[in-house]
Design a protein around this motif. Sequence first.
Motif, PDB file in Angstrom:
ATOM      1  N   PRO A 127       6.841 -13.882  -1.883  1.00  0.00           N
ATOM      2  CA  PRO A 127       5.796 -13.090  -1.218  1.00  0.00           C
ATOM      3  C   PRO A 127       4.936 -13.944  -0.280  1.00  0.00           C
ATOM      4  N   MET A 128       4.308 -13.259   0.646  1.00  0.00           N
ATOM      5  CA  MET A 128       3.528 -13.937   1.670  1.00  0.00           C
ATOM      6  C   MET A 128       2.429 -14.817   1.078  1.00  0.00           C
ATOM      7  N   PHE A 129       1.812 -14.381  -0.017  1.00  0.00           N
ATOM      8  CA  PHE A 129       0.691 -15.122  -0.598  1.00  0.00           C
ATOM      9  C   PHE A 129       1.103 -15.985  -1.778  1.00  0.00           C
ATOM     10  N   GLY A 130       2.382 -16.239  -1.961  1.00  0.00           N
ATOM     11  CA  GLY A 130       2.819 -17.093  -3.054  1.00  0.00           C
ATOM     12  C   GLY A 130       3.193 -16.274  -4.268  1.00  0.00           C
ATOM     13  N   ASP A 131       2.332 -16.234  -5.238  1.00  0.00           N
ATOM     14  CA  ASP A 131       2.586 -15.521  -6.485  1.00  0.00           C
ATOM     15  C   ASP A 131       2.560 -14.009  -6.251  1.00  0.00           C
ATOM     16  N   TRP A 132       3.530 -13.286  -6.785  1.00  0.00           N
ATOM     17  CA  TRP A 132       3.631 -11.840  -6.558  1.00  0.00           C
ATOM     18  C   TRP A 132       2.462 -11.093  -7.174  1.00  0.00           C
ATOM     19  N   ARG A 133       1.859 -11.612  -8.218  1.00  0.00           N
ATOM     20  CA  ARG A 133       0.718 -10.927  -8.854  1.00  0.00           C
ATOM     21  C   ARG A 133      -0.486 -10.890  -7.924  1.00  0.00           C
ATOM     22  N   PHE A 134      -0.669 -11.925  -7.153  1.00  0.00           N
ATOM     23  CA  PHE A 134      -1.763 -11.947  -6.179  1.00  0.00           C
ATOM     24  C   PHE A 134      -1.560 -10.852  -5.140  1.00  0.00           C
ATOM     25  N   SER A 135      -0.344 -10.674  -4.702  1.00  0.00           N
ATOM     26  CA  SER A 135      -0.038  -9.625  -3.725  1.00  0.00           C
ATOM     27  C   SER A 135      -0.314  -8.245  -4.302  1.00  0.00           C
ATOM     28  N   VAL A 136       0.008  -8.049  -5.571  1.00  0.00           N
ATOM     29  CA  VAL A 136      -0.254  -6.760  -6.230  1.00  0.00           C
ATOM     30  C   VAL A 136      -1.754  -6.503  -6.305  1.00  0.00           C
ATOM     31  N   VAL A 137      -2.518  -7.519  -6.631  1.00  0.00           N
ATOM     32  CA  VAL A 137      -3.977  -7.375  -6.702  1.00  0.00           C
ATOM     33  C   VAL A 137      -4.546  -7.000  -5.332  1.00  0.00           C
ATOM     34  N   ILE A 138      -4.061  -7.629  -4.282  1.00  0.00           N
ATOM     35  CA  ILE A 138      -4.525  -7.320  -2.927  1.00  0.00           C
ATOM     36  C   ILE A 138      -4.209  -5.867  -2.582  1.00  0.00           C
ATOM     37  N   VAL A 139      -3.011  -5.407  -2.904  1.00  0.00           N
ATOM     38  CA  VAL A 139      -2.618  -4.023  -2.617  1.00  0.00           C
ATOM     39  C   VAL A 139      -3.497  -3.050  -3.401  1.00  0.00           C
ATOM     40  N   VAL A 140      -3.759  -3.331  -4.663  1.00  0.00           N
ATOM     41  CA  VAL A 140      -4.615  -2.460  -5.481  1.00  0.00           C
ATOM     42  C   VAL A 140      -6.019  -2.392  -4.894  1.00  0.00           C
ATOM     43  N   ILE A 141      -6.568  -3.519  -4.479  1.00  0.00           N
ATOM     44  CA  ILE A 141      -7.909  -3.532  -3.876  1.00  0.00           C
ATOM     45  C   ILE A 141      -7.922  -2.720  -2.586  1.00  0.00           C
ATOM     46  N   LEU A 142      -6.906  -2.869  -1.756  1.00  0.00           N
ATOM     47  CA  LEU A 142      -6.834  -2.091  -0.515  1.00  0.00           C
ATOM     48  C   LEU A 142      -6.744  -0.596  -0.792  1.00  0.00           C
ATOM     49  N   VAL A 143      -5.985  -0.206  -1.807  1.00  0.00           N
ATOM     50  CA  VAL A 143      -5.871   1.214  -2.157  1.00  0.00           C
ATOM     51  C   VAL A 143      -7.221   1.751  -2.629  1.00  0.00           C
ATOM     52  N   ILE A 144      -7.939   0.986  -3.435  1.00  0.00           N
ATOM     53  CA  ILE A 144      -9.255   1.420  -3.920  1.00  0.00           C
ATOM     54  C   ILE A 144     -10.234   1.576  -2.762  1.00  0.00           C
TER      55      ILE A 144
END
Length: 75
Positions: A11-28
């Motif tokens: 993933p672009m930001f390294g760890d896939w969990r970080f990318s998931v957190v970013i997506v969740v924040i954007l959705v909120i």
Amino acid sequence: MKSTHKEGFEPMFGDWRFSVVIVVILVIVLMFVVWNVARGGIGSHVHDPKAIAKERYARGEITLEQFNDIKRNIR
């Protein structure tokens, strides 16, 4: 010697969990913006006393007699 580099998709930001957190924040944030726009926008408060009384009467918060008293007192 073991390599710490991941093979394949990274993933672009390294760890896939970080990318998931970013997506969740954007959705909120997107949900918050849509919710506020649906309510009439941020800071779109009505300051006209007659309009406020009319809205309260329309929502059933006050009776017709109370509505008429408010209109009479505002004049």
